[in-house]
Scaffold this motif. Structure first.
Motif, PDB file in Angstrom:
ATOM      1  N   ILE A 297       0.832  -1.205   0.000  1.00 15.85           N
ATOM      2  CA  ILE A 297       0.000   0.000   0.000  1.00 15.85           C
ATOM      3  C   ILE A 297       0.867   1.256   0.000  1.00 15.85           C
ATOM      4  CG2 ILE A 297      -1.604   1.368   1.403  1.00 15.85           C
ATOM      5  CD1 ILE A 297      -3.016  -0.892   0.014  1.00 15.85           C
ATOM      6  N   SER A 298       1.958   1.222   0.751  1.00 20.24           N
ATOM      7  CA  SER A 298       2.816   2.403   0.865  1.00 20.24           C
ATOM      8  C   SER A 298       3.490   2.770  -0.447  1.00 20.24           C
ATOM      9  CB  SER A 298       3.881   2.183   1.946  1.00 20.24           C
ATOM     10  OG  SER A 298       4.749   1.113   1.588  1.00 20.24           O
ATOM     11  N   GLU A 299       3.586   1.819  -1.380  1.00 18.79           N
ATOM     12  CA  GLU A 299       4.252   2.083  -2.653  1.00 18.79           C
ATOM     13  C   GLU A 299       3.300   2.649  -3.708  1.00 18.79           C
ATOM     14  OE1 GLU A 299       7.724  -0.961  -3.455  1.00 18.79           O
ATOM     15  OE2 GLU A 299       6.021  -2.017  -2.547  1.00 18.79           O
ATOM     16  N   ILE A 300       2.012   2.664  -3.413  1.00 20.59           N
ATOM     17  CA  ILE A 300       1.043   3.264  -4.321  1.00 20.59           C
ATOM     18  C   ILE A 300       0.883   4.730  -3.942  1.00 20.59           C
ATOM     19  CG2 ILE A 300      -1.276   3.151  -5.278  1.00 20.59           C
ATOM     20  CD1 ILE A 300       0.489   0.667  -5.815  1.00 20.59           C
ATOM     21  N   ASP A 301       1.108   5.605  -4.901  1.00 23.32           N
ATOM     22  CA  ASP A 301       1.125   7.035  -4.596  1.00 23.32           C
ATOM     23  C   ASP A 301      -0.271   7.638  -4.478  1.00 23.32           C
ATOM     24  OD1 ASP A 301       4.054   7.535  -4.663  1.00 23.32           O
ATOM     25  OD2 ASP A 301       3.834   6.838  -6.730  1.00 23.32           O
ATOM     26  N   LEU A 302      -1.211   7.170  -5.298  1.00 21.40           N
ATOM     27  CA  LEU A 302      -2.573   7.689  -5.263  1.00 21.40           C
ATOM     28  C   LEU A 302      -3.565   6.556  -5.488  1.00 21.40           C
ATOM     29  CD1 LEU A 302      -2.268  10.933  -7.464  1.00 21.40           C
ATOM     30  CD2 LEU A 302      -2.565  10.849  -4.977  1.00 21.40           C
ATOM     31  N   PHE A 303      -4.651   6.587  -4.737  1.00 17.96           N
ATOM     32  CA  PHE A 303      -5.766   5.656  -4.913  1.00 17.96           C
ATOM     33  C   PHE A 303      -7.021   6.449  -5.273  1.00 17.96           C
ATOM     34  CE2 PHE A 303      -2.957   3.385  -2.051  1.00 17.96           C
ATOM     35  CZ  PHE A 303      -3.104   2.053  -2.367  1.00 17.96           C
ATOM     36  N   GLU A 304      -7.776   5.920  -6.204  1.00 17.36           N
ATOM     37  CA  GLU A 304      -9.117   6.431  -6.469  1.00 17.36           C
ATOM     38  C   GLU A 304     -10.088   5.257  -6.332  1.00 17.36           C
ATOM     39  OE1 GLU A 304     -10.673   9.396  -7.344  1.00 17.36           O
ATOM     40  OE2 GLU A 304      -8.830  10.490  -6.890  1.00 17.36           O
ATOM     41  N   ILE A 305     -10.973   5.338  -5.355  1.00 13.86           N
ATOM     42  CA  ILE A 305     -12.013   4.326  -5.153  1.00 13.86           C
ATOM     43  C   ILE A 305     -13.350   5.055  -5.205  1.00 13.86           C
ATOM     44  CG2 ILE A 305     -12.928   2.519  -3.653  1.00 13.86           C
ATOM     45  CD1 ILE A 305     -10.175   2.277  -2.369  1.00 13.86           C
TER      46      ILE A 305
ATOM     47  N   THR B 232      -9.926   8.812 -15.244  1.00  9.50           N
ATOM     48  CA  THR B 232      -9.762  10.162 -15.790  1.00  9.50           C
ATOM     49  C   THR B 232      -9.202  11.107 -14.729  1.00  9.50           C
ATOM     50  OG1 THR B 232     -11.513   9.852 -17.419  1.00  9.50           O
ATOM     51  CG2 THR B 232     -11.006  12.121 -16.806  1.00  9.50           C
ATOM     52  N   ARG B 233      -9.694  10.946 -13.504  1.00 10.16           N
ATOM     53  CA  ARG B 233      -9.188  11.805 -12.416  1.00 10.16           C
ATOM     54  C   ARG B 233      -7.707  11.550 -12.171  1.00 10.16           C
ATOM     55  NH1 ARG B 233     -13.637  12.311  -9.602  1.00 10.16           N
ATOM     56  NH2 ARG B 233     -13.917  13.731 -11.353  1.00 10.16           N
ATOM     57  N   LEU B 234      -7.311  10.283 -12.144  1.00 10.35           N
ATOM     58  CA  LEU B 234      -5.898   9.957 -11.950  1.00 10.35           C
ATOM     59  C   LEU B 234      -5.045  10.490 -13.101  1.00 10.35           C
ATOM     60  CD1 LEU B 234      -6.154   6.280 -10.630  1.00 10.35           C
ATOM     61  CD2 LEU B 234      -5.302   8.256  -9.348  1.00 10.35           C
ATOM     62  N   PHE B 235      -5.545  10.361 -14.320  1.00  5.40           N
ATOM     63  CA  PHE B 235      -4.829  10.818 -15.506  1.00  5.40           C
ATOM     64  C   PHE B 235      -4.421  12.285 -15.366  1.00  5.40           C
ATOM     65  CE2 PHE B 235      -4.770  12.764 -19.722  1.00  5.40           C
ATOM     66  CZ  PHE B 235      -4.044  11.861 -20.485  1.00  5.40           C
ATOM     67  N   HIS B 236      -5.324  13.106 -14.878  1.00  7.98           N
ATOM     68  CA  HIS B 236      -5.028  14.536 -14.751  1.00  7.98           C
ATOM     69  C   HIS B 236      -4.278  14.852 -13.457  1.00  7.98           C
ATOM     70  CE1 HIS B 236      -7.132  15.781 -18.377  1.00  7.98           C
ATOM     71  NE2 HIS B 236      -8.013  14.847 -18.099  1.00  7.98           N
ATOM     72  N   GLN B 237      -4.513  14.076 -12.414  1.00  8.06           N
ATOM     73  CA  GLN B 237      -3.784  14.311 -11.169  1.00  8.06           C
ATOM     74  C   GLN B 237      -2.289  14.107 -11.349  1.00  8.06           C
ATOM     75  OE1 GLN B 237      -5.208  12.427  -7.490  1.00  8.06           O
ATOM     76  NE2 GLN B 237      -7.212  12.259  -8.433  1.00  8.06           N
ATOM     77  N   VAL B 238      -1.906  13.032 -12.017  1.00  5.13           N
ATOM     78  CA  VAL B 238      -0.475  12.725 -12.115  1.00  5.13           C
ATOM     79  C   VAL B 238       0.273  13.782 -12.915  1.00  5.13           C
ATOM     80  CG1 VAL B 238      -0.883  10.251 -11.852  1.00  5.13           C
ATOM     81  CG2 VAL B 238      -0.711  11.226 -14.163  1.00  5.13           C
ATOM     82  N   GLN B 239      -0.420  14.512 -13.760  1.00  5.86           N
ATOM     83  CA  GLN B 239       0.231  15.562 -14.538  1.00  5.86           C
ATOM     84  C   GLN B 239       0.428  16.842 -13.722  1.00  5.86           C
ATOM     85  OE1 GLN B 239      -1.071  15.706 -18.874  1.00  5.86           O
ATOM     86  NE2 GLN B 239      -2.652  14.371 -18.016  1.00  5.86           N
ATOM     87  N   ARG B 240      -0.251  16.919 -12.577  1.00  8.48           N
ATOM     88  CA  ARG B 240      -0.079  18.079 -11.700  1.00  8.48           C
ATOM     89  C   ARG B 240       0.914  17.788 -10.575  1.00  8.48           C
ATOM     90  NH1 ARG B 240      -5.918  18.092 -12.194  1.00  8.48           N
ATOM     91  NH2 ARG B 240      -6.078  17.093 -10.146  1.00  8.48           N
ATOM     92  N   ARG B 241       1.318  16.535 -10.467  1.00  9.28           N
ATOM     93  CA  ARG B 241       2.193  16.119  -9.372  1.00  9.28           C
ATOM     94  C   ARG B 241       3.557  15.697  -9.920  1.00  9.28           C
ATOM     95  NH1 ARG B 241      -1.441  14.279  -5.102  1.00  9.28           N
ATOM     96  NH2 ARG B 241       0.400  13.524  -3.993  1.00  9.28           N
ATOM     97  N   LYS B 242       4.520  15.565  -9.051  1.00  7.04           N
ATOM     98  CA  LYS B 242       5.842  15.101  -9.448  1.00  7.04           C
ATOM     99  C   LYS B 242       6.221  13.867  -8.633  1.00  7.04           C
ATOM    100  CE  LYS B 242       7.697  19.602 -10.865  1.00  7.04           C
ATOM    101  NZ  LYS B 242       8.769  20.610 -10.653  1.00  7.04           N
TER     102      LYS B 242
END
Length: 364
Positions: free
Chosen positions: A277-285, A329-339
């Motif tokens: 779990i700690s290695e996953i940076d973002l979850f969308e449920i 879709t939410r993850l797709f755009h989130q990762v482009q705002r994060r590093k």
């Protein structure tokens, strides 16, 4: 093996049942989305796969493609896996790319509860097993995992604040293409005082229960889809891969507890890929009910700091067949705002006790 990547992801605004899209049929909601995603690539599309739950029946994907003016050679397939249909469509398209069946797919989901001809839902399970409505099933999950009303209301308020914060920062504008000159979700037309509403809301599914209208989602219309391509072909066509499909899992649980279905799906996919779990940076449920999200967070030890960080369906709404695609879709755009993100995971539970999880690697 070919590698499937997501290069585009968009959604329509989300409207309340009987609201902004009350006269817009499912294929009419999906058509502008297909046109946007296929712009300049129509001749390369191998197929379109859309999830749809409440009708009107028939092959909505094909009708939407024709409505969008696609060539007759672009076919279309419509699938129903209840609320996980949109995520299943993406999962299926990724495997088709991996297996070499095709190189370019549009996948997602669409729902028009406002124009659905069906007055009641389809069955989730045989009566002898138990076929509770989703609200009753959410109560079952709350009882099984000892999720109090207080914990549910706290999460609902957190999600609400996150949704409005994301809206105010313009994050949702990045996800949305306008439909009939509507550019934003109906939920943001007027702000509610949720902090005041939560303690006053009454249980709606069970006497002395914990599920209320304030800590559960509403019934909505909307569509969402992504463009999936084989990675080398995407790059050769000047497209930037954003998310790379790594793996997926489908789990089955007792139909009386569909909200827990993402738990075994997520555990299985992490174990198979030697991840924690700690290695996953973002979850969308998908946020159908607060009880579901709190239970998943509790059982999997997912910190809220990584979970649904932009809010979700509790505020925006849950257009059944499209919701699984909306979390991607939410993850797709989130990762482009994060590093410095490496792995993200999307999951959803659905009627009948089915959970779908998709693991993605961040490419950019």
């Amino acid at each position: 093996m070919n590698r499937a990547v997501i290069v585009k992801a968009k959604r329509t605004p989300i409207g309340k049942m009987g609201g902004i899209f009350r006269d817009i049929q499912s294929h009419e909601l999906a058509a502008p989305l297909l046109s946007h995603l296929a712009n300049g690539l129509v001749q390369k599309i191998d197929d379109i796969i859309l999830g749809n739950i409440v009708g009107p029946g028939g092959n909505i994907s094909r009708i939407a493609a024709l409505e969008a003016g696609f060539p007759h050679s672009v076919t279309g397939m419509t699938i129903d896996r209840q609320c996980s249909a949109g995520l299943e469509a993406i999962r299926m398209a990724c495997y088709l790319v991996q297996g070499g069946a095709g190189h370019c797919y549009i996948a997602g989901g669409v729902e028009s509860t406002s124009t659905s001809p069906f007055q009641s839902r389809a069955k989730f399970a045989p009566d002898k097993i138990g076929d509770p409505d989703m609200g009753v099933a959410a109560e079952n999950v709350a009882e099984k995992y000892s999720i109090s009303r207080v914990l549910q209301d706290e999460y609902a308020l957190l999600s609400y604040k996150r949704s409005w914060d994301s809206y105010n920062k313009g994050f949702f504008k990045q996800e949305i293409i306008p439909v009939i000159d509507i550019h934003e979700d109906e939920a943001f037309f007027k702000k509610r005082n949720l902090e005041d509403l939560l303690p006053r809301a009454k249980p709606i599914f069970k006497k002395n229960g914990t599920i209320t209208a304030a800590n559960s989602c509403g019934i909505h219309d909307g569509a969402s889809a992504v463009l999936i391509m084989e990675e080398n072909i995407a790059v050769n066509n000047g497209l930037q891969p954003i998310l790379r499909f790594m793996d997926s899992e489908v789990s089955g649980v007792h139909p009386n507890y569909p909200g827990e279905a993402p738990i075994p799906a997520i555990l299985a996919i992490l174990k198979r890929n030697n991840l924690s779990i700690s290695e996953i940076d973002l979850f969308e449920i998908n946020e159908a009910f607060s009880s579901k999200i709190v239970a998943c967070s509790k059982e999997l030890s997912i910190p809220y700091e990584k979970l649904n960080v932009c809010g979700g369906a509790l505020t925006l709404g849950h257009p059944y067949g499209a919701s699984g695609s909306m979390v991607i879709t939410r993850l797709f755009h989130q990762v482009q705002r994060r590093k410095d993100l490496k792995y993200v995971l999307a999951a959803i539970g659905s009627g009948g006790g089915i959970g779908v999880a998709v693991l993605l690697e961040v490419v950019i």
